[in-house]
Design a protein around this motif. Structure first.
Motif, short mmCIF file in Angstrom:
data_model
loop_
_atom_site.label_atom_id
_atom_site.label_comp_id
_atom_site.label_asym_id
_atom_site.label_seq_id
_atom_site.Cartn_x
_atom_site.Cartn_y
_atom_site.Cartn_z
N GLU B 47 0.92 -1.17 0.09
CA GLU B 47 -0.33 -0.10 0.03
C GLU B 47 1.07 1.54 -0.50
OE1 GLU B 47 -3.51 -0.49 0.15
OE2 GLU B 47 -2.95 -2.63 0.93
N ALA B 48 0.16 2.46 -0.54
CA ALA B 48 0.89 3.76 0.10
C ALA B 48 0.89 3.44 1.52
CB ALA B 48 0.41 4.75 -0.64
N GLY B 49 2.13 4.13 1.53
CA GLY B 49 2.84 4.64 3.33
C GLY B 49 3.64 3.23 4.05
N ASP B 50 3.80 2.11 2.91
CA ASP B 50 4.16 1.28 3.27
C ASP B 50 5.70 1.44 3.63
OD1 ASP B 50 2.10 -0.48 3.59
OD2 ASP B 50 2.45 -1.63 2.76
N ASP B 51 6.54 0.81 4.39
CA ASP B 51 7.76 1.04 4.46
C ASP B 51 8.18 0.47 3.40
OD1 ASP B 51 8.30 2.45 7.28
OD2 ASP B 51 7.72 0.51 8.22
N VAL B 52 9.66 1.30 2.71
CA VAL B 52 9.74 0.04 1.83
C VAL B 52 11.59 0.59 2.32
CG1 VAL B 52 9.27 0.44 -0.35
CG2 VAL B 52 10.03 2.41 0.11
N VAL B 53 12.23 0.93 3.14
CA VAL B 53 13.36 1.08 3.92
C VAL B 53 13.07 1.10 5.19
CG1 VAL B 53 15.69 1.61 3.79
CG2 VAL B 53 14.83 1.32 1.55
N GLU B 54 13.31 0.20 6.17
CA GLU B 54 13.34 0.68 7.17
C GLU B 54 14.29 1.35 7.65
OE1 GLU B 54 16.11 -3.74 9.29
OE2 GLU B 54 14.46 -2.27 10.20
N GLU B 55 14.05 1.58 9.50
CA GLU B 55 14.89 2.73 9.73
C GLU B 55 15.90 2.21 10.27
OE1 GLU B 55 13.02 6.11 12.38
OE2 GLU B 55 14.84 7.20 12.40
N HIS B 56 16.75 2.90 10.05
CA HIS B 56 18.22 1.89 10.43
C HIS B 56 19.31 3.08 9.63
CE1 HIS B 56 18.80 0.49 6.05
NE2 HIS B 56 19.75 0.46 5.95
N THR B 57 20.57 2.45 10.62
CA THR B 57 22.18 2.64 10.01
C THR B 57 22.83 1.90 9.61
OG1 THR B 57 22.77 2.74 11.96
CG2 THR B 57 21.56 4.35 12.07
N GLU B 58 24.05 1.67 9.02
CA GLU B 58 24.68 0.76 8.53
C GLU B 58 25.97 0.40 9.49
OE1 GLU B 58 24.59 -1.87 6.38
OE2 GLU B 58 22.43 -1.34 5.99
N ARG B 59 25.57 0.17 10.29
CA ARG B 59 26.78 1.17 11.63
C ARG B 59 27.41 -0.65 12.28
NH1 ARG B 59 24.19 4.99 14.93
NH2 ARG B 59 25.66 6.95 13.88
N THR B 60 26.76 -1.19 12.37
CA THR B 60 26.84 -2.17 12.54
C THR B 60 27.81 -3.25 11.63
OG1 THR B 60 24.98 -3.04 13.76
CG2 THR B 60 26.06 -4.89 13.45
N ASN B 61 26.99 -3.40 9.56
CA ASN B 61 27.69 -3.98 9.26
C ASN B 61 29.05 -2.75 8.27
OD1 ASN B 61 26.82 -6.45 9.61
ND2 ASN B 61 25.06 -4.95 8.02
N GLY B 62 28.60 -1.66 8.60
CA GLY B 62 30.13 -0.62 7.55
C GLY B 62 30.13 -0.66 6.23
N HIS B 63 28.35 -1.05 6.03
CA HIS B 63 27.92 -1.33 4.60
C HIS B 63 27.89 0.27 4.09
CE1 HIS B 63 26.29 -5.11 3.94
NE2 HIS B 63 27.67 -5.73 4.25
N GLN B 64 28.61 0.48 2.59
CA GLN B 64 27.68 1.33 1.82
C GLN B 64 26.60 0.72 1.60
OE1 GLN B 64 30.91 2.34 -1.43
NE2 GLN B 64 32.13 3.79 -0.20
N GLU B 65 26.03 1.58 0.81
CA GLU B 65 24.97 1.23 0.30
C GLU B 65 23.87 1.57 -1.61
OE1 GLU B 65 21.77 -1.16 3.08
OE2 GLU B 65 21.12 0.93 3.14
N LEU B 66 23.57 1.33 -1.71
CA LEU B 66 23.06 2.33 -2.92
C LEU B 66 21.34 1.40 -3.37
CD1 LEU B 66 23.43 3.78 -5.43
CD2 LEU B 66 23.34 1.64 -7.46
N TYR B 67 20.34 3.02 -2.99
CA TYR B 67 19.10 2.36 -3.40
C TYR B 67 18.58 2.69 -4.92
CZ TYR B 67 18.75 1.62 1.44
OH TYR B 67 19.04 1.27 2.80
N THR B 68 17.81 2.03 -5.08
CA THR B 68 17.46 2.05 -7.08
C THR B 68 16.08 2.20 -6.64
OG1 THR B 68 19.16 1.00 -7.56
CG2 THR B 68 17.34 1.74 -9.36
N VAL B 69 15.29 2.57 -7.03
CA VAL B 69 13.45 2.93 -6.88
C VAL B 69 13.33 2.59 -8.49
CG1 VAL B 69 11.19 4.29 -6.79
CG2 VAL B 69 13.60 5.04 -5.67
N LEU B 70 12.65 0.79 -8.47
CA LEU B 70 12.51 0.90 -9.83
C LEU B 70 11.11 0.30 -10.28
CD1 LEU B 70 14.18 -2.97 -9.01
CD2 LEU B 70 14.92 -1.28 -9.72
N LYS B 71 10.21 0.95 -9.32
CA LYS B 71 8.14 0.98 -9.73
C LYS B 71 7.96 1.80 -8.71
CE LYS B 71 5.38 -2.31 -10.61
NZ LYS B 71 4.94 -3.87 -10.60
N GLY B 72 6.92 2.49 -9.00
CA GLY B 72 6.58 3.02 -7.85
C GLY B 72 7.35 4.96 -8.01
N HIS B 73 7.07 4.91 -6.61
CA HIS B 73 7.07 5.99 -6.62
C HIS B 73 7.78 6.00 -5.03
CE1 HIS B 73 6.73 10.92 -7.20
NE2 HIS B 73 7.87 10.71 -6.02
#
Lengths: 214, 215
Positions: B47-73
């Motif tokens: 639904e609209a309003g659903d989470d698509v990325v949970e609120e978080h940091t990457e402190r534990t893993n130390g990851h660089q992250e790249l997000y790509t919106v594939l569909k929708g908005h």
């Protein structure tokens, strides 16, 4: 490299290497300066175009990567180890074995494939082909001296030496071109075959030192 | 891990896993293919309003992250800044310490997330194990969830959060001795957040009155 904690871009804004009649390559990884994994996108400028050149991930300057392809627009036809895969938008194709031969052709104009890559069990390093490919932009614009500068700074693998010979040939630096071409062939015999047909080397062909027979 | 040399799947053929206590629906792409070189997942909004990325940091893993919106908005919030992200938007987050989240503005919004730590060989993130385990538990298959967590723990015997989740599952399944041992090790190795969670987590109620309970 940016000091901001994040950067935003639209995929269709990321700079491309567009050459006439060729697919365009969006350099997503280098655009953001990502150094943890490989990511690039390829877009077909016409239907029927080769989108992913046939390659494996073990030969030449390949990075030994696991690769994940994601078709984000249009429709592509993949061939992996001789098997065809119909891949409309939303299809993922994972090629885990670096030795597998893979290629893709666009079925429609605008077909776009995201390519993700990294080497299992090792820290990410930019593939040599990607580093060297910066030089290919300067080929497209006729800036051969700049291409030479880029290639001279890379580890002198057979592929780099061959491209260096091509740039030097086009820049009129015959002696250096012949020397580098000869060394490329010594390191990897396949470049003898490439040298036979690559028109970049035409300025050298009449020279008796040219290492390839007609 | 798959023995196949290659595999193909459509995004909508990968089973979407609802993530406990969130509206997040996770497509475990990395796990689906057995990818070992980088982290890759997608999230799909119902639904609209659903989470698509949970609120978080990457402190534990130390990851660089790249997000790509594939569909929708989607609408991202990164380091407190809102980013309008229609299909085709790329968002790269270099700094692991930065807070990040995204919500869908349209049903079906799909976000691809790619991550790894520079300078180190990739290792699958432990959160994959507990996302999956809690999904099984929510579907009434808590024992299957515990198997997933234990398999993860074999790979990472000293991971505090994995130890913690294993203890929760064992506690609820009546495996009291194992649960007490795992919660003891989890809090020995973990941080204050984990200790604080243990104080109030209902999953641990079945073992809380034991004198050996550490919190």
């Amino acid at each position: 490299m940016s000091e901001r904690p994040f950067e935003v871009a639209r995929l269709d804004e990321v700079e491309t290497d567009a050459q006439p009649g060729r697919h365009s390559w969006r350099r997503v990884r280098s655009h953001f300066g990502i150094d943890a994994f490989g990511i690039n996108a390829w877009t077909a400028t016409e239907a029927g175009q080769g989108l992913i050149e046939e390659h494996d991930e073990v030969t030449g300057s390949a990075g030994g990567h696991e690769e994940l392809y994601l078709v984000t627009e249009g429709r592509a036809r993949f061939t992996v180890d001789g098997e065809e895969i119909d891949a409309p938008a939303g299809t993922l194709v994972f090629v885990g074995d670096p030795a597998s031969k893979r290629a893709a052709v666009a079925e429609s104009e605008g077909t776009t494939v995201l390519v993700l890559g990294g080497k299992a069990g090792e820290p990410f390093a930019v593939s040599e082909w990607e580093e060297s490919s910066v030089a290919l932009r300067f080929f497209a614009t006729g800036e051969y001296e700049r291409a030479i500068d880029v290639l001279q700074a890379r580890p002198q693998t057979a592929g780099v030496l061959f491209n260096l010979a091509c740039a030097e040939s086009l820049a009129g630096r015959t002696d250096a071109a012949l020397e580098h071409l000869t060394r490329a062939i010594e390191l990897d015999e396949r470049f003898r075959e490439y040298a036979r047909t690559d028109s970049d080397l035409d300025p050298l062909r009449a020279d008796p030192r040219f290492p390839v027979g007609p | 891990m798959s023995e196949r040399r290659f595999a193909a799947a459509r995004l909508d053929e990968i089973e979407a896993i609802p993530v406990t206590e969130m509206t997040l629906r996770w497509l475990p792409i990395r796990r689906h293919f057995g990818i070992r070189a980088f982290g890759v997942n997608a999230y799909v909004a119902k639904e609209a309003g659903d989470d698509v990325v949970e609120e978080h940091t990457e402190r534990t893993n130390g990851h660089q992250e790249l997000y790509t919106v594939l569909k929708g908005h989607a609408r991202f919030t990164v380091a407190g800044e809102e980013i309008d992200a229609p299909s085709g938007t790329l968002i790269f987050i270099r700094d692991p310490g930065v807070q990040r989240a995204a919500k869908a503005l349209e049903p079906g919004t799909t976000v691809l997330a790619l991550g790894a730590k520079p300078g180190e060989a990739y290792e699958p993130s432990a959160w994959e194990d507990w996302f999956l385990a809690y999904a099984y538990a929510d579907a009434g298959e808590r024992e299957r969830g515990l198997e997933v967590l234990r398999a993860g723990l074999e790979q990472r015997p000293d991971h505090p959060s994995l130890l913690y989740h294993v203890a929760c599952f064992e506690s609820l399944l009546g495996q009291k001795e194992e649960a007490l041992e795992h919660i003891r090790r989890a809090l020995e190795l973990g941080d204050d957040v984990l200790r604080e969670n243990a104080r109030t987590d209902e999953d641990l109620d079945p073992i809380r009155d034991d004198p050996r309970f550490p919190a």
